[in-house]
Motif scaffolding. Structure first.
Motif, PDB file in Angstrom:
ATOM      1  N   ALA A 152       0.830  -1.206   0.000  1.00 44.04           N
ATOM      2  CA  ALA A 152       0.000   0.000   0.000  1.00 44.04           C
ATOM      3  C   ALA A 152       0.863   1.255   0.000  1.00 44.04           C
ATOM      4  N   LEU A 153       1.915   1.258   0.834  1.00 45.61           N
ATOM      5  CA  LEU A 153       2.802   2.423   0.888  1.00 45.61           C
ATOM      6  C   LEU A 153       3.513   2.639  -0.440  1.00 45.61           C
ATOM      7  N   VAL A 154       4.080   1.591  -0.999  1.00 43.01           N
ATOM      8  CA  VAL A 154       4.856   1.724  -2.235  1.00 43.01           C
ATOM      9  C   VAL A 154       3.963   2.182  -3.381  1.00 43.01           C
ATOM     10  N   ASP A 155       2.732   1.703  -3.416  1.00 39.38           N
ATOM     11  CA  ASP A 155       1.802   2.158  -4.448  1.00 39.38           C
ATOM     12  C   ASP A 155       1.530   3.654  -4.304  1.00 39.38           C
ATOM     13  N   ALA A 156       1.311   4.113  -3.083  1.00 39.59           N
ATOM     14  CA  ALA A 156       1.064   5.536  -2.849  1.00 39.59           C
ATOM     15  C   ALA A 156       2.298   6.366  -3.183  1.00 39.59           C
ATOM     16  N   LEU A 157       3.485   5.859  -2.801  1.00 38.55           N
ATOM     17  CA  LEU A 157       4.721   6.588  -3.077  1.00 38.55           C
ATOM     18  C   LEU A 157       4.963   6.678  -4.585  1.00 38.55           C
ATOM     19  N   ALA A 158       4.692   5.593  -5.295  1.00 32.90           N
ATOM     20  CA  ALA A 158       4.874   5.607  -6.756  1.00 32.90           C
ATOM     21  C   ALA A 158       4.003   6.684  -7.400  1.00 32.90           C
ATOM     22  N   LYS A 159       2.767   6.803  -6.929  1.00 30.60           N
ATOM     23  CA  LYS A 159       1.870   7.820  -7.466  1.00 30.60           C
ATOM     24  C   LYS A 159       2.340   9.224  -7.108  1.00 30.60           C
ATOM     25  N   THR A 160       2.833   9.382  -5.888  1.00 26.85           N
ATOM     26  CA  THR A 160       3.340  10.690  -5.467  1.00 26.85           C
ATOM     27  C   THR A 160       4.521  11.098  -6.332  1.00 26.85           C
ATOM     28  N   LEU A 161       5.466  10.197  -6.535  1.00 32.27           N
ATOM     29  CA  LEU A 161       6.666  10.531  -7.307  1.00 32.27           C
ATOM     30  C   LEU A 161       6.346  10.725  -8.789  1.00 32.27           C
ATOM     31  N   ALA A 162       5.290  10.086  -9.243  1.00 29.93           N
ATOM     32  CA  ALA A 162       4.889  10.262 -10.648  1.00 29.93           C
ATOM     33  C   ALA A 162       3.984  11.481 -10.836  1.00 29.93           C
TER      34      ALA A 162
END
Length: 429
Positions: free
Chosen positions: A415-425
């Motif tokens: 869940a965290l990595v998915d959210a972080l990926a969206k933030t960085l993108a």
């Protein structure tokens, strides 16, 4: 979550501005409840916690065993003077003794059954512990013990070598040992007797000992520097410290305040580096949120202290010792060494696979994640993740630090990595 009406964050912020010293730049969130990996704020929003109160809440929030222990102990006895014996203190120290020697199963037995006082808590007393209230106090104890040990062994040596970029606390003495100019500049004059060395620079360390070895009573360092961005020492450097301190009758002190208590997989991080220090300190995760620090020393060195040399009012209280015994018992019985290594490896791999991440460092569930130069400031990333319901930390403009409760599971990481990926993108969550 308890639905009772809570004051708004705006009201809390206003009252804190009036009455509380301004020592932290706080986020506009007030957490009021938690369960496991989950936190709830005063507005009813839910968050997944990847900070754990800065590596403190080892068992997560409102862990049933710890909650029951605290309720039971609070109903019996909160505090007595250290002029008397304290229930559970011997068991907690014996568990630290066992864990420092890698005997996790022995620590689990002590935690579950207590001490067999007829046959001693542990087979040998390899380590003895002083209980304090914080990491800074634990480090103060370690430094005092090192200087006293040198003096009582006929050495006029009081210098302590510390690493640049390290962090050992906020008292004047531990700030002096923290070789970061930004943390020292406004508090001069600081206590003397500290020598700076660059981490992992064996050549510089050899030179320091060649020039000042007779004045050095100890080398103190974090096996993995936390506040500077999760920077591990190398095995070679740790072994060089061990060799040089032994050759010069000095002591090796490992500051395990952040790295210890299974945070990095092993009970203590020095075990990852295949060295055995003379003294190590711990705090943060040892009592699951109840303030506690501890300084453990090899028994012959610990015996340098005699009554009156050091002390504390609150350290090793019945409440803190009961909490620590429960936390160490749960971590040992649950073999969190294996669990933390597995989930930590998964976290590091998932982060490293993100296209905008350039480096991932650390061990176990103490992880630093460097972002590419063209990414937003890490503090802005932290703020965006907070708005998405994830609590993380930044140690600088390029570095995220992740210190989740040790009960963290792969689904939380996903869940965290998915959210972080969206933030960085730059995508909306």
């Amino acid at each position: 979550m308890n639905e009772a009406k809570k004051p708004s964050v705006e009201n809390v912020r206003r009252e804190e501005a009036r009455h509380v010293m301004n020592t932290f730049a706080r986020n506009d969130v007030q957490f009021v409840e938690g369960s496991g990996m989950t936190l709830y704020d005063s507005e009813g929003r839910q968050y997944i916690d990847f900070l754990a109160g800065i590596a403190v809440c080892s068992l997560g929030h409102a862990h049933p065993a710890l909650t029951a222990t605290l309720r039971r102990q609070a109903g019996k006895l909160l505090h007595v003077s250290n002029y008397f014996y304290v229930e559970h203190r011997a068991e907690t120290a014996a568990m630290i003794d066992a864990l420092a020697d890698g005997r996790i199963d022995k620590a689990a037995i002590i935690g579950e059954s207590g001490c067999d006082y007829d046959s001693k808590c542990s087979d040998t007393a390899g380590w003895k512990t002083f209980f304090a209230n914080s990491g800074a106090e634990a480090n103060e104890c370690a430094m005092k013990l090192a200087r006293l040990h040198a003096k009582r062994n006929g050495r006029n040596a009081n210098a302590i070598v510390c690493m640049r970029g390290g962090f050992h606390g906020r008292t004047l003495e531990t700030v002096a040992a923290t070789m970061q100019e930004r943390l020292q500049r406004d508090f001069q004059p600081l206590p003397s007797g500290f020598i700076a060395c660059s981490p992992n620079d064996e050549t510089e360390l050899e030179r320091i000992f060649a020039e000042q070895g007779e004045n050095i009573c100890a080398v103190m360092l974090e096996p993995i520097q936390g506040e500077s961005g999760v920077h591990p020492m190398t095995k070679s450097f740790m072994k060089t410290i061990r060799r040089l301190t032994s050759e010069h009758q000095a002591l090796m002190i490992c500051d395990e305040v952040q790295t210890g208590v299974f945070r990095c997989g092993s009970p203590f991080a020095f075990q990852i580096f295949d060295v055995v220090p003379d003294i190590f300190t711990m705090a943060k995760g040892i009592a699951g949120g109840v303030p506690m620090g501890a300084c453990a020393a090899q028994a012959d060195i610990a015996d340098t202290f005699t009554p009156g040399d050091h002390g504390t009012t609150f350290g090793g209280s019945p409440l803190a010792c009961a909490a620590a015994r429960t936390v160490l018992s749960e971590l040992s019985r649950g073999r969190f060494d294996k669990r933390v290594n597995e989930t930590g490896a998964y976290l590091k791999k998932c982060l490293a696979d993100l296209p905008n991440v350039v480096e991932v460092r650390g061990a176990g569930l103490m992880v630093g994640c460097d972002l590419a130069d063209d990414m937003p400031d890490a503090h802005d990333v932290v703020a965006d993740l907070l708005s998405k319901g994830f609590v993380v930390n930044a140690t600088g403009p390029r570095t995220l630090r992740l210190l989740p409760p040790l009960i963290c599971e792969k689904r939380h990481i996903d869940a965290l990595v998915d959210a972080l990926a969206k933030t960085l993108a730059g995508k909306e969550g």
